[in-house]
Write an enzyme that holds these catalytic residues in place. Structure first.
Site, PDB file in Angstrom:
ATOM      1  N   LYS B  75       0.723  -1.312  -0.136  1.00 30.97           N
ATOM      2  CA  LYS B  75      -0.164  -0.074  -0.138  1.00 30.97           C
ATOM      3  C   LYS B  75       0.978   1.290  -0.036  1.00 30.97           C
ATOM      4  CE  LYS B  75      -3.989   1.752   2.638  1.00 30.97           C
ATOM      5  NZ  LYS B  75      -4.618   1.575   4.040  1.00 30.97           N
ATOM      6  N   SER B 150      -9.692   1.300   2.763  1.00 34.21           N
ATOM      7  CA  SER B 150      -8.806   2.106   2.197  1.00 34.21           C
ATOM      8  C   SER B 150      -7.855   1.220   1.098  1.00 34.21           C
ATOM      9  CB  SER B 150      -8.117   3.146   2.860  1.00 34.21           C
ATOM     10  OG  SER B 150      -7.289   2.587   3.741  1.00 34.21           O
ATOM     11  N   SER B 174      -9.593  -1.018   6.983  1.00 39.63           N
ATOM     12  CA  SER B 174      -9.169  -0.758   5.835  1.00 39.63           C
ATOM     13  C   SER B 174      -8.354  -2.077   4.999  1.00 39.63           C
ATOM     14  CB  SER B 174      -8.323   0.126   5.742  1.00 39.63           C
ATOM     15  OG  SER B 174      -8.982   1.413   5.738  1.00 39.63           O
TER      16      SER B 174
END
Lengths: 481, 488
Positions: B75, B150, B174
């Site tokens: 990420k 996310s 997330s």
């Protein structure tokens, strides 16, 4: 306290906030060096630059010094929390400062400045320092500057903020408080106490109230006090300003004021309306700090003697010789950390008054060098003076050489300087020569005019290039009457 | 199938080259990522160098590590030395960190090969990856749908087989919610089990790093590599990584599983059915399954939307244009700060900074932030009571399958409700993970959530493995070419 007497009918109330940088090898939350004067932005890393993703790790050496400060100030040292104090400023890398808020590491202590009433310590807490901004162009302040440069070497340097109770009622007491606090911080190895380098910084909260009133007046916080002299002047000015304002029907506004050393005045920086809302909350990146009783006890046991104890020890060593005049010299000796020299000399039989005087005057003039001077050499030199082997002025000359880094024993240094007690035959010859050269003065002296002796002694000293001992010269002149 | 562990096994045995595995995945990324937009940056040069090192180590007879040659996607909120790290924000566009996050170093030391940085909601604030300054990621099972968020880029990359492993961060769900929406395994470990050093902070007391994988066993192997004490993170626990791969096959005989009412109520009927089917499967495998109520979970969402924005408002203050990232020209420093932050942050980030600033303001602190912290304590107490009777809890991960792109962008509250089942574990600091359980009527994956008490990862992984074992088959998304093109 003559200064508060000038405020006829009013008295000042002062509380002091003292920030001291701690003498740790590294910063509060990272491994960067904590040193003054390095090339800008060289002692930095992701943590103290507040780079995204970096996290603080508490420096245990800083905690140890904070515990020492707490113990030295008779405070309770207990569990504490780190909070974030949020506000935007370019020299603060994270735009928040990690500080302690409602749970400081030290609370409820006191300090007794020599010769003044005891001052309560509300709290002492750990926090990180900010970087340093230099504004280029304009008037050197942030508004109107053409550009600003930031040095983050200081960002993250450990600080302890020591907050006094509003127990100070004169500028003299304020100066004595800071002076004693500084001596304590130096004694316990927490700070180098250098106000001019900013490693010790003082803010003063000043208010005034009518004599006998029970509630405090509105206070102003005075910043930019870089010396004890500034502190005293600023407090006196500010108290006077507030009294004049109140006497003329005005009101004191709670605000932060800047001390201007050259004009000798304080000026408004920002008012309460502009005060920041710091949005304090516990820093989730750090865990609660609890040094624990064992740690505090260990610090207490290993504590270096505090200035008050050292003064008492020196007074005891001076013994019957102690007087109020010497008390001032003893305070100076302790404040400068020269008591080791004095006690060494006294224990070797040197007269206490002499040892204290040489330390408080001549050694104090070069205190840094004096602190690292070998006590044995100091003692040896003072013995030479005590036994009249060297005159007072000769002793001072040798001491100055030793403090300037001269090699060798005091005897060798004295010999190199051509100093030493004179052969009595040489002194006799010098005395006779002076009497012959100044018959008029000699006759007046013989006639009982003692005022002229200074002249005659001076002539002998001059002809012997200062090698003669003053006492011996006087004795020699007297014996020739 | 354990894609990651099988690659590592073959590479370690000298049967496959790490470089060859890498090129296959770079080819997949080149072929599929135009449509999906999982990656913000493909770090092929660094990846090729790392793969070559692994191959050389194998030839030299050295141990190349437990994840030797396994491509991994990160990420874009993990600091990667020499590779841009932007948090999908304009304010950090082009910022190249001078250091690696702790987990990045651990993955590299374990032989993994970082292939690139994945898309996300800006600063991890969102549940759909639509709040990315670089545009949304699409769900590999239906490119008109969101991948969740996310960590949507990481979840979609693993689902589309662009990388067998990925790391994400989970502040309120997330990792787990996008894992559920993309049909992969996603794990949020116990708070403090994995170092946060180098993870760009959103809400420090809630953020935790965890893996995405296509199997429970691969996820367990990855967590073993990244977990464990780190002196650079004061909140990281001083304990070694747990042994998880060794326990996943131990079964669930006699384990006590609580079907948590509050973590199912409000889910769509098919999601509810999936959770109940998983519970039945656990019962069949020998677990004791009972319903339980953990009532304080109902208040989790409200508490979360005070605590997380409050911490974020402080964590994101440093993006002021002074030291790095975007700087907008202005007359003085205050105006520069304002102009930079106005231009650099997206709407959702601004919304949360304002919310958090308000929650911490003088006079409101106790009513908002203080109250939320008290609710957090209640959630912890409610979980503690439940774990008095159960080893793990079972619930839904997300209320429904993946929604259409744009469906919730106009209504933040609807978007926030995507995390209603995942938030309680963050508030408690407990581990939780999402395991796929078939598909809904729309053909989109459903995730089942397994929750455990602090440091209960072993029990959690055993139950997750049993669910995986019993789950209906889930085909890889069709979008990905079944034949890997060669010779890019």
């Amino acid at each position: 306290m003559a200064d508060s007497g000038m405020l006829s009918g009013w008295e000042m109330v002062v509380g002091l906030e003292v920030h001291t940088e701690l003498l740790t090898a590294t910063k509060l939350f990272c491994g960067c060096a904590n040193e003054f004067g390095a090339e800008p932005n060289t002692n930095v890393c992701p943590v103290c630059l507040g780079l995204p993703g970096s996290l603080p790790v508490l420096n245990q050496a800083a905690v140890d010094l904070a515990v020492r400060i707490g113990v030295a100030l008779h405070a309770s040292v207990g569990p504490s929390l780190f909070h974030r104090k949020n506000y935007f400023y370019p020299d603060m890398p994270k735009d928040y400062q990690i500080s302690q808020y409602d749970e400081p590491i030290c609370s409820n202590g006191w300090l007794e400045p020599p010769g003044h009433p005891r001052v309560g310590i509300v709290r002492a807490h750990l926090e990180e320092d900010t970087g340093k901004t230099s504004h280029m162009g304009g008037d050197g302040r942030i508004h109107g500057a053409e550009r600003s440069l930031v040095d983050y070497n200081r960002a993250g340097v450990p600080l302890v903020e020591i907050v006094s109770a509003p127990d100070i009622w004169s500028s003299g007491q304020a100066r004595a408080y800071v002076s004693e606090l500084r001596a304590i911080l130096i004694a316990i190895g927490a700070s180098d106490g250098r106000m001019e380098e900013g490693s010790l910084r003082v803010d003063a909260n000043v208010s005034v109230m009518r004599k006998g009133a029970t509630s405090l007046g509105t206070r102003c916080e005075i910043k930019n006090l870089n010396s004890l002299r500034s502190l005293g002047r600023a407090i006196d000015y500010e108290a006077r300003r507030q009294v004049d304002l109140l006497n003329s029907g005005g009101v004191v506004e709670q605000e932060t004021r800047h001390w201007n050393e050259s004009t000798g005045r304080t000026a408004s920086m920002r008012s309460k309306e502009e005060a920041f809302d710091y949005r304090y909350f516990p820093d989730p990146d750090l865990v609660p700090l609890d040094p624990g009783e064992d740690w505090v006890d260990r610090v207490r046991l290993n504590m270096a003697p505090l200035p008050a104890d050292r003064r008492a020890a020196l007074e005891a060593a001076v013994g019957e010789d102690a007087s109020s005049a010497i008390a001032g010299q003893i305070a100076t000796v302790v404040e400068l950390g020269l008591d080791g020299l004095v006690t060494a000399a006294i224990s070797e039989g040197v007269k206490a008054r002499l040892a204290v005087a040489r330390a408080a005057n001549e050694a104090a003039a070069a205190a840094d060098a004096a602190r690292s001077l070998d006590a044995g050499r100091f003692v040896q030199l003072l013995k030479m003076e005590d036994s009249a082997q060297l005159s007072a002025s000769q002793t001072k000359a040798v001491l100055a050489e030793l403090l300037a880094g001269a090699e060798g024993s005091p005897e060798e240094v004295a010999a190199r300087l051509g100093l030493g007690s004179m052969d009595s035959a040489v002194l006799d010859a010098a005395l006779d020569a002076v009497i012959q050269a100044h018959p008029e003065e000699w006759e007046r002296f013989r006639g009982g005019d003692n005022k002229v002796i200074g002249f005659l002694v001076g002539q002998v000293m001059r002809s012997t290039q200062g090698k003669a001992d003053g006492k011996a010269v006087r004795a020699g002149l007297a014996s020739r009457i | 199938m354990n894609q990651a562990l099988e690659i590592a096994k073959a590479v370690r045995a000298g049967e496959r080259l790490a470089s060859e595995v890498l090129e296959e995945h770079l080819d997949r990324i080149a072929a599929a990522d135009g449509a999906l937009h999982c990656f913000l940056e493909v770090s092929q040069d660094q990846a090729r160098a790392q793969a070559a090192r692994i191959d050389a180590a194998v030839v030299a007879g050295e141990d190349p590590g437990p994840l030797a040659g396994v491509p991994v996607a990160l990420k874009d909120n993990f600091c990667t030395k020499g590779v841009p790290t932007t948090c999908a924000s304009r304010i950090l566009r082009g910022w190249v960190p001078p250091y690696d996050a702790t987990v990045v170093g651990r993955l590299r030391a374990a032989g993994a090969v970082m292939v690139g940085k994945t898309n996300m909601d800006e600063f991890a604030m969102g549940s759909s990856t639509e709040h990315s300054a670089e545009g949304p990621t699409r769900n590999p099972y239906d490119t008109d749908r969101v991948p969740g968020g996310s960590s949507g880029g990481s979840a979609a990359a693993v689902a589309a087989r662009l990388a067998p492993l990925a790391l994400g961060s989970d502040t309120g769900g997330s990792i787990r919610q996008p894992a559920a929406l993309c049909g992969v395994v996603g794990v949020k470990p116990t708070y403090g089990l994995v170092s946060r050093y180098g993870l760009v902070a959103f809400a420090s007391s809630l953020d935790q790093i965890g893996p995405f994988a296509t199997s429970v066993r691969d996820a367990a192997a990855t967590l073993e590599v990244i977990a464990g004490a780190d002196p650079a993170d004061s909140t990281c626990l001083e304990r070694q990584a747990p042994s998880l791969v060794a326990v996943v096959d131990q079964g669930v005989q006699g384990m006590r599983v609580g079907l948590a009412k509050e973590l199912i109520d409000g889910a769509s009927p098919e999601v509810r059915k999936a959770v109940e089917a998983a519970a039945d499967a656990l019962a069949s495998a020998g677990a004791v399954v009972e319903e339980v109520s953990v009532e304080a979970c109902r208040w989790g969402l409200s508490a979360y939307y005070l605590i997380a924005p409050a911490e974020a408002s402080s964590n994101l203050a440093r993006y002021d244009g002074v030291r790095y990232g975007l700087r907008m020209p202005a007359a003085d420093v205050e105006a520069m700060n304002t102009a930079t932050r106005s231009a650099g942050f997206g709407d959702e980030v601004k919304r949360r900074i304002m919310l958090g600033t308000f929650a911490l303001s003088a006079g409101y602190y106790d009513a908002y932030y203080g109250q939320a912290q008290r609710v957090r304590t209640l959630v912890l107490e409610a979980f503690a009571a439940a774990y008095g009777s159960f080893d793990v809890l079972l619930g839904a991960t997300a209320p429904a399958t993946a929604f259409q792109l744009g469906a919730k962008m106009a209504d933040p509250m609807q978007m926030y409700l995507s995390d209603v089942f995942t938030i309680p574990s963050n508030l408690a600091g407990h581990p939780a993970m999402s395991v796929p359980w078939g598909v809904g009527a729309d053909g989109l994956p459903i995730g089942v959530q397994v929750l455990a008490p602090a440091l209960g990862e072993e029990a959690m992984f055993r139950v997750a493995a049993a669910i995986e074992e019993a789950s209906p088959p889930l085909a890889a998304p069709e979008l990905v070419p079944s034949e890997v093109p060669h010779g890019r």
